[in-house]
Motif scaffolding. Structure first.
Motif, PDB file in Angstrom:
ATOM      1  N   LEU A 103       0.815  -1.219   0.000  1.00  0.00           N
ATOM      2  CA  LEU A 103       0.000   0.000   0.000  1.00  0.00           C
ATOM      3  C   LEU A 103       0.846   1.266   0.000  1.00  0.00           C
ATOM      4  N   ASP A 104       1.944   1.278   0.762  1.00  0.00           N
ATOM      5  CA  ASP A 104       2.814   2.465   0.744  1.00  0.00           C
ATOM      6  C   ASP A 104       3.414   2.670  -0.641  1.00  0.00           C
ATOM      7  N   ARG A 105       3.838   1.570  -1.269  1.00  0.00           N
ATOM      8  CA  ARG A 105       4.419   1.664  -2.615  1.00  0.00           C
ATOM      9  C   ARG A 105       3.389   2.190  -3.612  1.00  0.00           C
ATOM     10  N   ILE A 106       2.182   1.655  -3.556  1.00  0.00           N
ATOM     11  CA  ILE A 106       1.146   2.103  -4.493  1.00  0.00           C
ATOM     12  C   ILE A 106       0.783   3.558  -4.220  1.00  0.00           C
ATOM     13  N   ARG A 107       0.626   3.919  -2.958  1.00  0.00           N
ATOM     14  CA  ARG A 107       0.259   5.301  -2.626  1.00  0.00           C
ATOM     15  C   ARG A 107       1.307   6.283  -3.123  1.00  0.00           C
ATOM     16  N   GLU A 108       2.579   5.925  -3.024  1.00  0.00           N
ATOM     17  CA  GLU A 108       3.652   6.812  -3.486  1.00  0.00           C
ATOM     18  C   GLU A 108       3.596   7.069  -4.981  1.00  0.00           C
ATOM     19  N   GLN A 109       3.172   6.072  -5.762  1.00  0.00           N
ATOM     20  CA  GLN A 109       3.160   6.235  -7.222  1.00  0.00           C
ATOM     21  C   GLN A 109       1.775   6.581  -7.761  1.00  0.00           C
ATOM     22  N   TYR A 110       0.774   6.620  -6.890  1.00  0.00           N
ATOM     23  CA  TYR A 110      -0.595   6.786  -7.356  1.00  0.00           C
ATOM     24  C   TYR A 110      -0.911   8.239  -7.674  1.00  0.00           C
ATOM     25  N   PRO A 111      -1.420   8.504  -8.862  1.00  0.00           N
ATOM     26  CA  PRO A 111      -1.812   9.874  -9.220  1.00  0.00           C
ATOM     27  C   PRO A 111      -3.184  10.206  -8.623  1.00  0.00           C
ATOM     28  N   MET A 112      -3.196  10.759  -7.402  1.00  0.00           N
ATOM     29  CA  MET A 112      -4.443  11.007  -6.673  1.00  0.00           C
ATOM     30  C   MET A 112      -5.410  11.892  -7.464  1.00  0.00           C
ATOM     31  N   GLU A 113      -4.877  12.750  -8.314  1.00  0.00           N
ATOM     32  CA  GLU A 113      -5.751  13.621  -9.104  1.00  0.00           C
ATOM     33  C   GLU A 113      -6.553  12.832 -10.139  1.00  0.00           C
ATOM     34  N   ARG A 114      -6.208  11.574 -10.333  1.00  0.00           N
ATOM     35  CA  ARG A 114      -6.911  10.741 -11.321  1.00  0.00           C
ATOM     36  C   ARG A 114      -7.905   9.773 -10.677  1.00  0.00           C
ATOM     37  N   LEU A 115      -8.126   9.888  -9.367  1.00  0.00           N
ATOM     38  CA  LEU A 115      -8.997   8.949  -8.661  1.00  0.00           C
ATOM     39  C   LEU A 115     -10.398   8.842  -9.265  1.00  0.00           C
ATOM     40  N   ASN A 116     -10.946   9.961  -9.707  1.00  0.00           N
ATOM     41  CA  ASN A 116     -12.324   9.954 -10.222  1.00  0.00           C
ATOM     42  C   ASN A 116     -12.405  10.011 -11.734  1.00  0.00           C
ATOM     43  N   GLU A 117     -11.308   9.758 -12.391  1.00  0.00           N
ATOM     44  CA  GLU A 117     -11.265   9.748 -13.850  1.00  0.00           C
ATOM     45  C   GLU A 117     -12.098   8.580 -14.393  1.00  0.00           C
ATOM     46  N   SER A 118     -12.804   8.826 -15.473  1.00  0.00           N
ATOM     47  CA  SER A 118     -13.519   7.728 -16.136  1.00  0.00           C
ATOM     48  C   SER A 118     -12.518   6.898 -16.916  1.00  0.00           C
ATOM     49  N   VAL A 119     -12.534   5.610 -16.640  1.00  0.00           N
ATOM     50  CA  VAL A 119     -11.582   4.697 -17.269  1.00  0.00           C
ATOM     51  C   VAL A 119     -12.328   3.449 -17.709  1.00  0.00           C
ATOM     52  N   ALA A 120     -11.644   2.598 -18.447  1.00  0.00           N
ATOM     53  CA  ALA A 120     -12.247   1.330 -18.852  1.00  0.00           C
ATOM     54  C   ALA A 120     -12.649   0.553 -17.596  1.00  0.00           C
ATOM     55  N   ALA A 129     -19.471  -3.060 -12.218  1.00  0.00           N
ATOM     56  CA  ALA A 129     -18.580  -2.425 -13.184  1.00  0.00           C
ATOM     57  C   ALA A 129     -17.897  -1.271 -12.456  1.00  0.00           C
ATOM     58  N   LEU A 130     -16.601  -1.392 -12.259  1.00  0.00           N
ATOM     59  CA  LEU A 130     -15.829  -0.360 -11.573  1.00  0.00           C
ATOM     60  C   LEU A 130     -15.271   0.578 -12.636  1.00  0.00           C
ATOM     61  N   VAL A 131     -15.819   1.789 -12.693  1.00  0.00           N
ATOM     62  CA  VAL A 131     -15.515   2.690 -13.813  1.00  0.00           C
ATOM     63  C   VAL A 131     -14.595   3.852 -13.443  1.00  0.00           C
ATOM     64  N   SER A 132     -14.075   3.835 -12.227  1.00  0.00           N
ATOM     65  CA  SER A 132     -13.078   4.837 -11.842  1.00  0.00           C
ATOM     66  C   SER A 132     -12.063   4.158 -10.930  1.00  0.00           C
ATOM     67  N   PRO A 133     -10.866   4.710 -10.867  1.00  0.00           N
ATOM     68  CA  PRO A 133      -9.867   4.149  -9.956  1.00  0.00           C
ATOM     69  C   PRO A 133     -10.351   4.139  -8.499  1.00  0.00           C
ATOM     70  N   GLU A 134     -11.067   5.181  -8.088  1.00  0.00           N
ATOM     71  CA  GLU A 134     -11.565   5.199  -6.711  1.00  0.00           C
ATOM     72  C   GLU A 134     -12.548   4.056  -6.471  1.00  0.00           C
ATOM     73  N   GLN A 135     -13.418   3.777  -7.415  1.00  0.00           N
ATOM     74  CA  GLN A 135     -14.339   2.645  -7.257  1.00  0.00           C
ATOM     75  C   GLN A 135     -13.566   1.335  -7.115  1.00  0.00           C
ATOM     76  N   ALA A 136     -12.515   1.188  -7.888  1.00  0.00           N
ATOM     77  CA  ALA A 136     -11.708  -0.040  -7.803  1.00  0.00           C
ATOM     78  C   ALA A 136     -11.058  -0.163  -6.428  1.00  0.00           C
ATOM     79  N   LEU A 137     -10.518   0.936  -5.912  1.00  0.00           N
ATOM     80  CA  LEU A 137      -9.885   0.896  -4.594  1.00  0.00           C
ATOM     81  C   LEU A 137     -10.921   0.652  -3.497  1.00  0.00           C
ATOM     82  N   ARG A 138     -12.090   1.257  -3.623  1.00  0.00           N
ATOM     83  CA  ARG A 138     -13.146   1.026  -2.620  1.00  0.00           C
ATOM     84  C   ARG A 138     -13.642  -0.420  -2.684  1.00  0.00           C
TER      85      ARG A 138
END
Length: 170
Positions: A103-120, A129-138
């Motif tokens: 988790l520390d490694r992922i948090r360090e490289q994670y672009p927090m500004e992209r949490l709510n971006e619409s993605v595949a 259907a998890l359509v944002s990075p935040e949904q995937a993490l939740r």
């Protein structure tokens, strides 16, 4: 008090790491009667899924040890004929280190500004259907809790002390 998704993930992971208490390599490989996996599989699967959910949508390179995809993907089991017996299992210390540092490694490289971006979308086995990075993490909060529950049950079922008590009370 507002918490971040990573604080929530760290709290859940702390519970998972407590499951290592009292575990032995032998206990980690035993499969309770009526089940298809063992504690080692549960721990490896928790690592594998978190890595996949946190990295795939944003095209972040995952840190996936050799054999993890073949061993710990959903639907695999040590009971399967196709389980890669030629690769050594990760040891409990290796799994603990991976889970502790993940988790520390992922948090360090994670672009927090992209949490709510619409993605595949990532489609889960439960039909979500998890359509944002935040949904995937939740979703990972639910997923890790589910597998933590399974490994806790396995520990109780396989505990030598519990088995001894069951034998003496019968």
């Amino acid at each position: 008090m507002k918490t971040t998704i990573f604080e929530e993930l760290i709290n859940i992971r702390a519970e998972t790491l407590k499951a290592f208490d009292g575990l032995t390599e032998e206990l980690a490989d035993r499969i309770p009667s009526g089940f298809r996996n063992n504690i080692r599989w549960q721990l490896g699967h928790i690592y594998f899924v978190m890595e996949y959910l946190a990295t795939s949508q944003l095209k972040i390179p995952p840190l996936m040890p050799e054999g993890f995809t073949d061993r710990f993907v959903s639907g695999k089991s040590p009971l399967d004929d196709t389980y890669p017996a030629s690769l050594p299992n990760p040891t409990l210390p290796e799994l603990k280190t991976l889970l502790t540092e993940q988790l520390d490694r992922i948090r360090e490289q994670y672009p927090m500004e992209r949490l709510n971006e619409s993605v595949a979308a990532i489609h889960t086995s439960t039909g979500l259907a998890l359509v944002s990075p935040e949904q995937a993490l939740r979703y990972n909060l639910y997923h890790e809790g589910l597998h933590f529950g399974a490994l806790s049950i396995y520990k109780r079922l396989l505990s030598p002390l519990l088995q001894k008590r069951e034998v003496t009370t019968q």
